[in-house]
Design a protein around this motif. Structure first.
Motif, PDB file in Angstrom:
ATOM      1  N   HIS A  74      14.845 -20.903 -11.220  1.00  0.00           N
ATOM      2  CA  HIS A  74      14.079 -19.964 -12.039  1.00  0.00           C
ATOM      3  C   HIS A  74      14.061 -20.415 -13.495  1.00  0.00           C
ATOM      4  O   HIS A  74      13.016 -20.370 -14.166  1.00  0.00           O
ATOM      5  N   ARG A  78      10.784 -21.710 -15.584  1.00  0.00           N
ATOM      6  CA  ARG A  78      10.470 -21.109 -16.887  1.00  0.00           C
ATOM      7  C   ARG A  78      10.352 -22.186 -17.957  1.00  0.00           C
ATOM      8  O   ARG A  78       9.431 -22.186 -18.771  1.00  0.00           O
ATOM      9  N   ARG A  81       7.093 -24.360 -18.188  1.00  0.00           N
ATOM     10  CA  ARG A  81       5.851 -23.789 -18.723  1.00  0.00           C
ATOM     11  C   ARG A  81       5.387 -24.553 -19.953  1.00  0.00           C
ATOM     12  O   ARG A  81       4.185 -24.643 -20.216  1.00  0.00           O
ATOM     13  N   ASP A  86       1.202 -26.376 -13.258  1.00  0.00           N
ATOM     14  CA  ASP A  86       0.733 -25.285 -12.402  1.00  0.00           C
ATOM     15  C   ASP A  86       1.011 -25.611 -10.941  1.00  0.00           C
ATOM     16  O   ASP A  86       1.588 -26.654 -10.605  1.00  0.00           O
ATOM     17  N   GLU A 126       8.479 -22.669  -4.792  1.00  0.00           N
ATOM     18  CA  GLU A 126       8.390 -21.207  -4.764  1.00  0.00           C
ATOM     19  C   GLU A 126       9.250 -20.575  -5.851  1.00  0.00           C
ATOM     20  O   GLU A 126       8.807 -19.689  -6.594  1.00  0.00           O
ATOM     21  N   LEU A 129       7.977 -21.514  -9.512  1.00  0.00           N
ATOM     22  CA  LEU A 129       6.775 -20.750  -9.855  1.00  0.00           C
ATOM     23  C   LEU A 129       7.110 -19.282 -10.098  1.00  0.00           C
ATOM     24  O   LEU A 129       6.525 -18.639 -10.985  1.00  0.00           O
ATOM     25  N   ALA A 130       8.061 -18.749  -9.321  1.00  0.00           N
ATOM     26  CA  ALA A 130       8.478 -17.355  -9.529  1.00  0.00           C
ATOM     27  C   ALA A 130       9.140 -17.210 -10.900  1.00  0.00           C
ATOM     28  O   ALA A 130       8.909 -16.225 -11.615  1.00  0.00           O
ATOM     29  N   ALA A 132       8.584 -19.050 -13.533  1.00  0.00           N
ATOM     30  CA  ALA A 132       7.546 -19.168 -14.552  1.00  0.00           C
ATOM     31  C   ALA A 132       6.729 -17.883 -14.644  1.00  0.00           C
ATOM     32  O   ALA A 132       6.408 -17.412 -15.738  1.00  0.00           O
ATOM     33  N   ALA A 133       6.388 -17.286 -13.482  1.00  0.00           N
ATOM     34  CA  ALA A 133       5.554 -16.084 -13.473  1.00  0.00           C
ATOM     35  C   ALA A 133       6.272 -14.887 -14.080  1.00  0.00           C
ATOM     36  O   ALA A 133       5.633 -13.997 -14.660  1.00  0.00           O
ATOM     37  N   ALA A 134       7.599 -14.864 -13.954  1.00  0.00           N
ATOM     38  CA  ALA A 134       8.362 -13.721 -14.457  1.00  0.00           C
ATOM     39  C   ALA A 134       8.579 -13.776 -15.967  1.00  0.00           C
ATOM     40  O   ALA A 134       9.000 -12.785 -16.570  1.00  0.00           O
ATOM     41  N   ASP A 135       8.287 -14.913 -16.576  1.00  0.00           N
ATOM     42  CA  ASP A 135       8.528 -15.074 -18.007  1.00  0.00           C
ATOM     43  C   ASP A 135       7.351 -14.526 -18.803  1.00  0.00           C
ATOM     44  O   ASP A 135       6.212 -14.976 -18.628  1.00  0.00           O
ATOM     45  N   THR A 136       7.610 -13.587 -19.668  1.00  0.00           N
ATOM     46  CA  THR A 136       6.542 -12.973 -20.475  1.00  0.00           C
ATOM     47  C   THR A 136       6.388 -13.638 -21.837  1.00  0.00           C
ATOM     48  O   THR A 136       5.525 -13.247 -22.621  1.00  0.00           O
TER      49      THR A 136
END
Length: 370
Positions: A74, A78, A81, A86, A126, A129-130, A132-136
């Motif tokens: 994770h 992150r 990014r 991608d 997986e 990417l999770a 990266a997606a969770a990082d605001t």
């Protein structure tokens, strides 16, 4: 050990002594089949190859530890990014990695190893990417250099001001890119201060050998230049619940995260004695000792012990910093924070083990500058 972990480690043993060839083949294959990806990577690839191999080895070592591998991947996703990676890129990179392993291993590689690495890489993708997606946060922050000071031949202390607020904890590190001088080369550096209201961040950098980034930050960086900073990482943080006295051991610019933690302590500490051991080769390398001494004069709970390992005329403590720490103590009831080069941190951890300091009370940050 599960079957997946066994197969990964078994297959890696076929290439372990030739892992540099794995990295070389991986990037050659990647850039030959997808030349458009070359612009995502730095001109100088040595450190990039080392990072690839470190990631592969870490995944193998952690494959049977779900908590550790989740946290690592994770955080890695992150961090990626900042490279603008991608989902499509992950697929391309995975195919190139497995092909590199297959080619270097040769005839001993089989279909079972192919399946194991494909399964492992799907899991890696997986989780990254999770993460990266969770990082605001933004992929990176632009920051302006507002002060720059040379401290001796190869050390600089400089201050930047991010154009947007950047939240971090004392003791963490940030990846830094200097696009004007070394584009697409990112290196981790620890802020030398706790978060401030004006959002400024201090860095201590030593130019080491032919280090591309450290050399640029020390010798070429100027006030007004722009840097990029990526999201903070690291867990060498203070536990405010602890009532134990603390010892900070810093080698060279490993002083940066120590100063960050000290600044946090000055905001609330009233009861804990804090001892700082600051080691360098020569007295010139004790580049921030004057400021440490000012802090010690202001806060009665703080003591500072500087030491030089290669300066026979130095009037204070002489020897390596682990040896100097061992002369004091006892330390088995203290919290320890250790920061410096990999060699310095390893030596200090060995000394602390010999002094019977419980490993659970030691936090550390090891780095090598490039």
């Amino acid at each position: 050990m599960g079957d997946l972990g066994r197969l990964l480690k078994e297959s890696w043993s076929l290439v372990e002594e030739r892992q540099d060839k794995v990295a070389g083949y991986f990037y050659a294959r990647l850039f030959l089949s997808h030349p458009e990806l070359r612009e995502l990577f730095p001109v100088h690839m040595d450190a990039q190859r080392a990072r690839l191999l470190t990631a592969v080895v870490t995944v193998m070592q952690s494959i049977d530890d779900p908590v550790r591998i989740d946290q690592y991947l994770h955080e890695l996703g992150r961090d990626h990014r900042k490279f603008r990676v991608d989902a499509e890129h992950y697929e391309i990179l995975g195919a190139a990695l497995i092909e590199a392993l297959r080619q270097v291993a040769g005839a001993q590689w089989d279909a079972e190893y192919d399946r194991a690495w494909a399964e492992a890489y799907a899991m890696i993708t997986e989780k990254m990417l999770a993460g990266a997606a969770a990082d605001t946060n933004p992929p990176f922050w632009h920051a302006e250099v507002v002060a720059h000071e040379r401290r001796g031949h190869d050390i600089a202390v400089f201050t930047v001001r991010p154009l947007q607020p950047l939240d971090f904890r004392a003791g963490q590190h940030l990846s830094v890119e200097c696009p004007k001088y070394q584009p697409r080369l990112w290196r981790p550096y620890s802020p030398a201060n706790a978060p401030r209201r004006d959002n400024t961040i201090d860095f201590h950098v030593r130019a080491v050998g032919a280090g591309w980034v450290s050399g640029a930050l020390v010798r070429r960086l100027q006030v007004g230049d722009m840097l990029r900073l990526a999201a903070p990482n690291g867990a060498m943080n203070l536990d405010r619940r602890s009532t134990r006295d603390a010892v900070f051991v810093a080698g060279s610019t490993g002083l940066a995260p120590v100063k960050s933690l000290l600044e946090e302590l000055t905001r609330y500490n009233r009861t804990r004695w804090v001892h700082v051991f600051f080691g360098a080769r020569t007295r010139e390398d004790l580049y921030d000792l004057a400021d440490l001494n000012r802090l010690a004069a202001r806060y009665p709970w703080l003591s500072v012990v500087p030491a030089c390992s290669e300066d026979p005329t130095y009037p204070g403590e002489r020897g390596t910093i682990p040896d100097v720490v061992a002369r004091y103590g006892p330390w088995n009831e203290h919290d320890f924070f250790v920061a410096g080069s990999h060699a310095m941190v390893r030596a200090t951890l060995g000394t602390l083990a010999g002094l019977q300091v419980p490993a659970i009370r030691i936090k550390y940050d090891a780095f090598d500058e490039f």
